[in-house]
Design an enzyme around this catalytic site. Structure first.
Site, PDB file in Angstrom:
ATOM      1  N   GLU A  62       0.827  -1.211   0.000  1.00  0.00           N
ATOM      2  CA  GLU A  62       0.000   0.000   0.000  1.00  0.00           C
ATOM      3  C   GLU A  62       0.858   1.257   0.000  1.00  0.00           C
ATOM      4  OE1 GLU A  62      -4.086   1.917   1.625  1.00  0.00           O
ATOM      5  OE2 GLU A  62      -3.518  -0.090   2.300  1.00  0.00           O
ATOM      6  N   THR A  63       1.981   1.220   0.681  1.00  0.00           N
ATOM      7  CA  THR A  63       2.878   2.378   0.682  1.00  0.00           C
ATOM      8  C   THR A  63       3.375   2.662  -0.728  1.00  0.00           C
ATOM      9  OG1 THR A  63       3.557   1.968   2.963  1.00  0.00           O
ATOM     10  CG2 THR A  63       5.033   3.323   1.613  1.00  0.00           C
TER      11      THR A  63
END
Length: 140
Positions: A62-63
Site C-alpha cells: 500500500e505504501t
C-alpha cells in the site's frame, strides 16, 4: 530520484503519508508515476513464528502503490486507497523484501497498481493490487 520526484514525495508525506512506513523500515529506492520500488527489512516485521507478517507485506504494497498514485494524481490532488488485495505465495525469514509497484491503470479519478514483492533471492513472496481514488486536495 530527480528533484521533482523528491519534492512530490516530500509533499505526499507532508500531507499525511504517516509514520507507519518509517516504523517498518520501508525505504523508497525509485519513484515515478509509472513505477515505484522500495525495500523493507524482514527483521522487526515478523509474526510469532519468525516469518514475515502478511500484514507487513500489505503495508509495503500500500505504501508503494500510494506513492505512485500520489505522483500520478499530481500537484493539488490526493490519492486515497479504496481497495487492496494480497496473495501470499511464500514466507521470508531474513534479509529484505523488495516491492515493485507498476501502474496498471491511471485515470483522472482512479489509479491501480500491481505490487510484486520478492525476497533477497528474487522469489515472489506476495502479489498485491491497490486501487486509489484520486481527488482534489481539500482547501486550506
Amino acid at each position: 530520484m530527480d528533484a521533482e520526484t523528491t519534492g512530490s514525495l516530500e509533499a505526499f508525506f507532508a500531507r499525511g503519508g504517516g509514520d507507519l512506513g518509517d516504523k517498518m523500515g520501508i525505504e523508497i529506492l525509485e519513484a515515478s508515476p509509472d513505477r515505484v520500488v522500495g525495500k523493507m527489512p524482514v527483521k522487526g516485521n515478523t509474526q510469532p513464528y519468525g516469518l514475515l507478517h502478511g500484514g507487513a507485506s500489505v503495508v509495503l504494497a500500500e505504501t508503494l502503490g500510494s506513492v505512485g498514485s500520489a505522483l500520478h494524481a499530481g500537484e493539488g490532488r490526493i490519492a486515497v486507497g479504496i481497495e487492496i488485495s494480497a496473495t501470499h505465495h511464500r514466507s521470508a525469514t531474513e534479509g529484505f523484501v523488495i516491492g515493485v509497484a507498476t501502474k496498471v491503470h491511471g485515470g483522472r479519478s482512479l489509479a491501480t497498481y500491481e505490487i510484486v514483492i520478492t525476497d533477497d533471492a528474487g522469489r515472489r513472496v506476495c502479489t498485491s493490487r491497490l486501487s486509489c481514488m484520486l481527488r482534489d486536495a481539500p482547501k486550506g
